[in-house]
Design an enzyme around this catalytic site. Structure first.
Site, PDB file in Angstrom:
ATOM      1  N   LYS B  79      30.043  10.917 -23.741  1.00  0.00           N
ATOM      2  CA  LYS B  79      29.754   9.738 -24.569  1.00  0.00           C
ATOM      3  C   LYS B  79      28.878  10.184 -25.737  1.00  0.00           C
ATOM      4  O   LYS B  79      28.003  11.043 -25.574  1.00  0.00           O
ATOM      5  CB  LYS B  79      29.024   8.696 -23.710  1.00  0.00           C
ATOM      6  CG  LYS B  79      28.831   7.334 -24.374  1.00  0.00           C
ATOM      7  CD  LYS B  79      28.174   6.345 -23.411  1.00  0.00           C
ATOM      8  CE  LYS B  79      28.022   4.965 -24.009  1.00  0.00           C
ATOM      9  NZ  LYS B  79      27.432   4.002 -23.065  1.00  0.00           N
ATOM     10  N   SER B 154      29.865  -0.377 -22.635  1.00  0.00           N
ATOM     11  CA  SER B 154      29.875   0.310 -23.916  1.00  0.00           C
ATOM     12  C   SER B 154      30.529   1.688 -23.868  1.00  0.00           C
ATOM     13  O   SER B 154      30.851   2.239 -24.911  1.00  0.00           O
ATOM     14  CB  SER B 154      28.440   0.450 -24.410  1.00  0.00           C
ATOM     15  OG  SER B 154      27.718   1.314 -23.550  1.00  0.00           O
ATOM     16  N   SER B 178      27.674  -0.602 -18.373  1.00  0.00           N
ATOM     17  CA  SER B 178      28.422   0.149 -19.385  1.00  0.00           C
ATOM     18  C   SER B 178      29.269   1.297 -18.859  1.00  0.00           C
ATOM     19  O   SER B 178      30.069   1.854 -19.610  1.00  0.00           O
ATOM     20  CB  SER B 178      27.471   0.673 -20.458  1.00  0.00           C
ATOM     21  OG  SER B 178      27.137  -0.362 -21.347  1.00  0.00           O
TER      22      SER B 178
END
Ligand SMILES: [Zn+2]
Lengths: 93, 490, 480
Positions: B79, B154, B178
């Protein structure tokens, strides 16, 4: 709706320059969220200890020893503006 | 199945038996990226050459007859809020569009020590604020199961990459769901470990007391391997637990006979899609068939979790994001009159709408006169929410629930209404408030879209969760399905 | 001044002399190139986390104890938010509602030498900010440069109660605070170099009133003298405001050293709202009684105790003991001298008279003095032996102070050795008698005073080196 004064004050504290349209939108959206958050007031938390940390950790220390510094070039590599080995900023006042 | 659709443990066996080379695995993954990235848009940056170099180094180790670690040669995506030395780390924000960290996050160093092959950095909601990855400043990631749906957020890029075969495993971060929510939306395994299990050093902070890094994987075994690689004490993170952690591979046992499982009634209340409910009920039946005793329980303060979260997380975020001011790194506006002008305009143009909304909300909640009513109150309710779980865990080994109230929604469906968007995290965020471990595993489908089953455990009971998840997975075939990569492309 | 009473409180920041910064491994060393003592943590780079330096906690406990404070059983860090380019995270990690030490005091003397007890509200730990470099002043510079070397250097903030009633008292408090902290060894407290910084809260009220007047905060005082002058000025300014019916504005004012005035600091900054909240990246600190006991054991003897000991063990007057213990180094110097030359009052006289005068003249500190205690003791022994006279010794000592040479060497080089040889002195006496027949006959006629003149002449001819006692006896013998 939050008042215009409150929105302006919070935006200044947060260093955000908001457009008129943003101010209006945030004033109503923040008010909605805060109104939703009002339900917390229903709960009696008089004797409840707040949870700032979920873990019961305490006294985490490091030894007082000097380690590696960043080379100046790496320190300043991301600087939007620089002069010599310093970060350069517009005038303060 | 194609190479890029295999699991890490399967690939490891093929590598050690010399049936395949790490370079081939890496090329297969990059070939898939070439084929599908136009549709999925999971990545913000790719490092093909470095990845191939690393893969060849692993091949040389194998050729020399050296033992290799379980993740050696396995392509892993990160990420874009995990700092990577010499590789742009943007948090999908304009304000960090050109930021190149001079250091690695602890988890990145750990993966490198395991000889994992890092493929690139994945898309996300800006600063991890969002539930759809629509808040990225750069691009929208699509759900591989239906390209007109969001991948969740997210960590949407990481979830989509693993689902689409663009990486074998990935890392994400989870502040209110997330990892688990996009894992559920994309039909993969996603775990948020107990707070303190994985070092946060190098994870760009959103809400420090809630953030935790965790893995995405195609099955529970890979999830355990990833957790083994990234967990453990780190002297650079004061909130990292100093205790010895177990080898999670030992948890991969097909046996939950006699386990007591609680089903919190509040997580099956209004708002839950009936079709999702039926999938979860079927999953419960499977667990019962494997010998678990499933009973209803209650977490009475659940209805307050969302409000509590949306005070605490923005408050911490408003503080953590204060450092983005255009002085030391990142974006800066041109021609500023003075420093205050420079700060305000840099931040206004550098941050997107959701980030600004939360910074405003958090600043308000911490400001003089409101602290006690909002922030302090929220910290106290957080205690009540923790106690709910503690009480439930007196009776149960773990709890189960749907990971999300519905399957993946369409683009644009919720962007204009922050509260509705926030509600998609309603089953996951209490777990962060209480610092507990939670894992989402594929539990079935509704109209071809994946449904996630969430397992919530006591602090540091990851082994129990993995064991139960593994047992469930071995009793079902949901995790073997791969997405069609079709749908109306927006 | 008589109708009004000033009320003064001080906020003092002290930089701790640890090897590394408070939350990272970067060096605290002063000087060098800008931005060369930084790392990702103290630069506040995204993703970095603080880890607390144990020595900072121990130094804070030590200072707390030495200022008679209670040490907190439980304390924590908080974030204090304000945007400023020298603050890399735009918040400072500090302590808000639970400081590490609180409720202390220290004793000073007022102008009349009467003891006054000044309360200490709290002592807390925090990180220092960076440094801004300007062309000219902050108000006129077209842009500023930022050096983050000082960022994260550990600071203690020590806040007093508003217990001081005159600029002299404020100065005495700061002097005493500095001395005590120097004794603990955790900081060198050099105000000129910024390792000790002081802000003053000043208000005035009609004498006898029990409410406080509107206060102003004075900043930018770079020396002890500046503190005293600035507070004095501010008191007079506020009294004048009251006398002329002008309103005193609660504000921050800066001391302008060259003009000798305090000036209002008008700035764009909004009213402060620091939005404190508990630092989530650091865990609480729990201080056990055992830990406090361990640090108490390490606590050195503090100035007040040492002063009493000097009066008691060395029989020194209170004044001498006070001066000698006003700096740790001076006290150490004294004790080393006395251990080699066990006549405390003589040593005290030399230190307070000659050594302090020379240090003051050369604007240097005791640590820099080239003449070491053993050398002073050696010189005192030469006086006792009669090798040099007490009068010449001052000249010898000045030379020792200047060059760092031993007394013996100075005496030899300058030919200052005392003449105690009777034959040589008698030869000079003969000459003086021959040259001054008048005084000789005066003396013989019973005028005792004439002997003094004759002794003076002998000393003059020997350039002060003759042993005065011997000259006296030999002259009397010769004329008797
Ligand atoms: Zn540092």
């Amino acid at each position: 709706m939050l008042s215009r004064e409150v929105v302006d004050h919070v935006a200044l504290l947060a260093r955000l320059e908001l457009s008129e349209e943003e101010k209006e939108r945030y004033a109503s959206q923040l008010a909605d969220i805060l109104e939703y958050a009002e339900r917390l007031q229903e709960l009696d938390t008089e004797d409840v200890i707040p949870t700032a940390h979920v873990l019961p950790l305490q006294n985490v220390f490091r030894h007082d020893t000097v380690g590696q510094h960043l080379p100046s070039e790496e320190t300043l590599a991301n600087a939007p503006d620089r002069e010599d080995n310093c970060f350069k900023v517009p005038r303060i006042i | 199945m194609e190479i890029c659709e295999l699991t890490a443990h399967k690939l490891h066996n093929l590598l050690t038996s010399k049936e395949i080379r790490a370079e081939e695995v890496c090329l297969a993954v990059f070939k898939r990226i070439n084929q599908v990235e136009d549709k999925v848009k999971a990545y913000l940056s790719l490092v093909r050459e470095e990845a191939l170099e690393k893969a060849r180094a692993v091949d040389r180790k194998i050729d020399r007859g050296e033992a290799i670690s379980p993740l050696a040669g396995i392509p892993v995506a990160l990420k874009d809020n995990l700092c990577t030395k010499g590789l742009k780390t943007t948090c999908a924000s304009k304000i960090l569009y050109n930021f190149v960290p001079p250091y690695n996050a602890t988890v990145v160093d750990k993966l490198r020590q395991e000889d994992a092959v890092i493929t690139g950095k994945t898309n996300m909601d800006e600063f991890a604020m969002g539930s759809s990855t629509e808040n990225s400043a750069f691009q929208k990631t699509c759900n591989p199961w239906s390209l007109d749906c969001v991948p969740g957020g997210s960590s949407g890029g990481s979830a989509a990459a693993v689902a689409a075969g663009e990486a074998i495993c990935a890392l994400g971060s989870d502040t209110g769901g997330s990892i688990r929510q996009p894992a559920a939306f994309c039909g993969v395994v996603g775990m948020k470990p107990t707070y303190g299990t994985v070092s946060r050093y190098g994870l760009v902070a959103f809400a420090s007391s809630l953030d935790q890094i965790g893995p995405f994987a195609r099955d529970v075994t890979d999830c355990a391997l990833m957790l083994n690689a990234i967990s453990g004490h780190d002297s650079m993170d004061s909130t990292s637990v100093p205790t010895e952690l177990p080898d999670y591979r030992n948890a991969l046992v097909e046996d939950i006979d006699g386990f007591r499982i609680g089903v919190p009634a509040e997580y099956f209340a209004a708002g839950l899609d009936d079709r999702v409910r039926r999938v979860i009920e079927e999953a419960i039946t499977v667990l019962e068939q494997r010998g678990a005793r499933v009973e209803e329980t209650t977490l009475p303060h659940t209805e307050y979790a969302l409000s509590t979260y949306y005070i605490i997380a923005p408050a911490e975020a408003s503080s953590n994001l204060a450092r983005y001011d255009g002085v030391r790194y990142g974006y800066r506006v041109e021609e500023a009159e003075d420093v205050v002008d420079m700060f305000s305009r840099t931040r206004s143009r550098g941050f997107g709408a959701e980030v600004k909304r939360r910074v405003m909300l958090g600043t308000y909640a911490l400001s003089a006169g409101y602290y006690d009513a909002y922030y302090l109150k929220a910290l106290k309710v957080r205690t009540l929410i923790r106690r709910d779980f503690e009480r439930a865990f007196e009776k149960f080994d773990f709890l189960i629930s749907p990971t999300t109230p519905s399957t993946a929604f369409r683009f644009g469906e919720k962007v204009d209404d922050p509260l509705t968007m926030y509600l998609s995290d309603v089953f996951t965020l209490a777990v962060n408030l209480a610092g507990l471990p939670g894992v989402s595993i594929p539990a079935g489908f509704v109209d071809g879209m994946p449904v996630g089953l969430q397992l919530i455990g006591k602090p540091f009971s990851e082994s129990t969760l993995l064991r139960a998840a593994y047992t469930f997975e071995q009793s079902t075939a949901h995790h073997l399905k791969r997405p069609p990569l079709t749908g109306e492309v927006k | 001044m008589t109708r009004y009473e000033p009320v003064i409180g001080l906020e003092v920041h002290v930089e701790l002399q640890t090897a590394s910064k408070i939350f990272c491994h970067s060096s605290t060393a002063f000087g060098g190139d800008p931005n060369n003592h930084v790392c990702p943590v103290c630069l506040g780079l995204p993703g970095t986390l603080p880890v607390l330096n144990r020595n900072v906690v121990e130094a804070a406990i030590m200072v707390g104890l030495s200022l008679n404070c209670s040490v907190a059983r439980f304390c924590k860090f908080d974030r204090k938010h304000y945007f400023y380019p020298d603050l890399p995270k735009n918040y400072q990690i500090s302590q808000y509602d639970l400081p590490i030490a609180y409720d202390g005091y220290l004793d000073v003397e007022d102008e009349d030498g009467q003891p006054v007890r000044i309360g200490i509200t709290r002592v807390h730990m925090e990180e220092d900010a960076g440094k801004l470099l300007h062309q000219g002043t902050i108000a006129t510079t077209p842009y500023s440069l930022v050096d983050y070397n000082r960022t994260g250097v550990p600071l203690l903030e020590i806040v007093s109660e508003p217990d001081m009633r005159s600029p002299q008292e404020a100065r005495a408090y700061l002097d005493k605070l500095k001395t005590i902290i120097q004794y603990t060894g955790v900081s060198d407290c050099r105000m000129e170099e910024g390792s000790l910084r002081c802000d003053a809260n000043v208000s005035v009220r009609v004498r006898g009133s029990d409410t406080f007047g509107t206060k102003t905060e004075i900043k930018n005082m770079n020396s002890f003298r500046a503190l005293q002058k600035a507070v004095q000025y501010e008191i007079e300014r506020q009294i004048e405001c009251l006398e002329t019916g002008e309103r005193i504005v609660q504000e921050t004012r800066t001391w302008d050293e060259t003009r000798g005035v305090t000036l209002s600091m008008r700035s764009k900054e909004e009213a402060h709202d620091y939005r404190y909240f508990p630092e989530p990246d650091l865990v609480p600190i729990v201080i056990s009684p055992l830990w406090i006991e361990e640090i108490t054991q390490q606590l050195p003897e503090l100035p007040d105790a040492r002063c009493c000991r000097y009066m008691d063990a060395y029989k020194l007057p209170a004044y001498d003991a006070g001066v000698l213990t006003s700096s740790k180094e001076l006290g150490n110097y004294f004790e080393e001298c006395v251990s080699l030359y066990p006549q405390p009052k003589t040593v005290s006289n030399w230190l307070m008279g000659e050594l302090l005068r020379l240090l003051n003249d050369t604007n240097s500190e005791i640590g820099e003095a080239r003449v070491r205690p053993a050398q002073l003791a050696g010189m005192l022994a030469l006086i006792d032996k009669g090798t040099i006279s007490g009068k010449l010794a001052k000249e010898v000592f000045e030379e020792m102070f200047r060059t760092g040479k031993d007394a013996q060497a100075v005496v030899k080089e300058k030919g200052l050795e005392q003449i105690s040889d009777e034959a040589s002195i008698n030869a000079v006496i003969e000459q003086v008698i021959a040259d001054h027949p008048g005084p000789v006959s005066d003396y013989r006629a019973g005028k005792e005073r004439a002997l003094g003149f004759m002794v003076g002449q002998v000393m003059k001819l020997t350039r002060g080196k003759a042993n005065p006692g011997l000259v006296n006896r030999l002259l009397k013998d010769r004329l008797g």
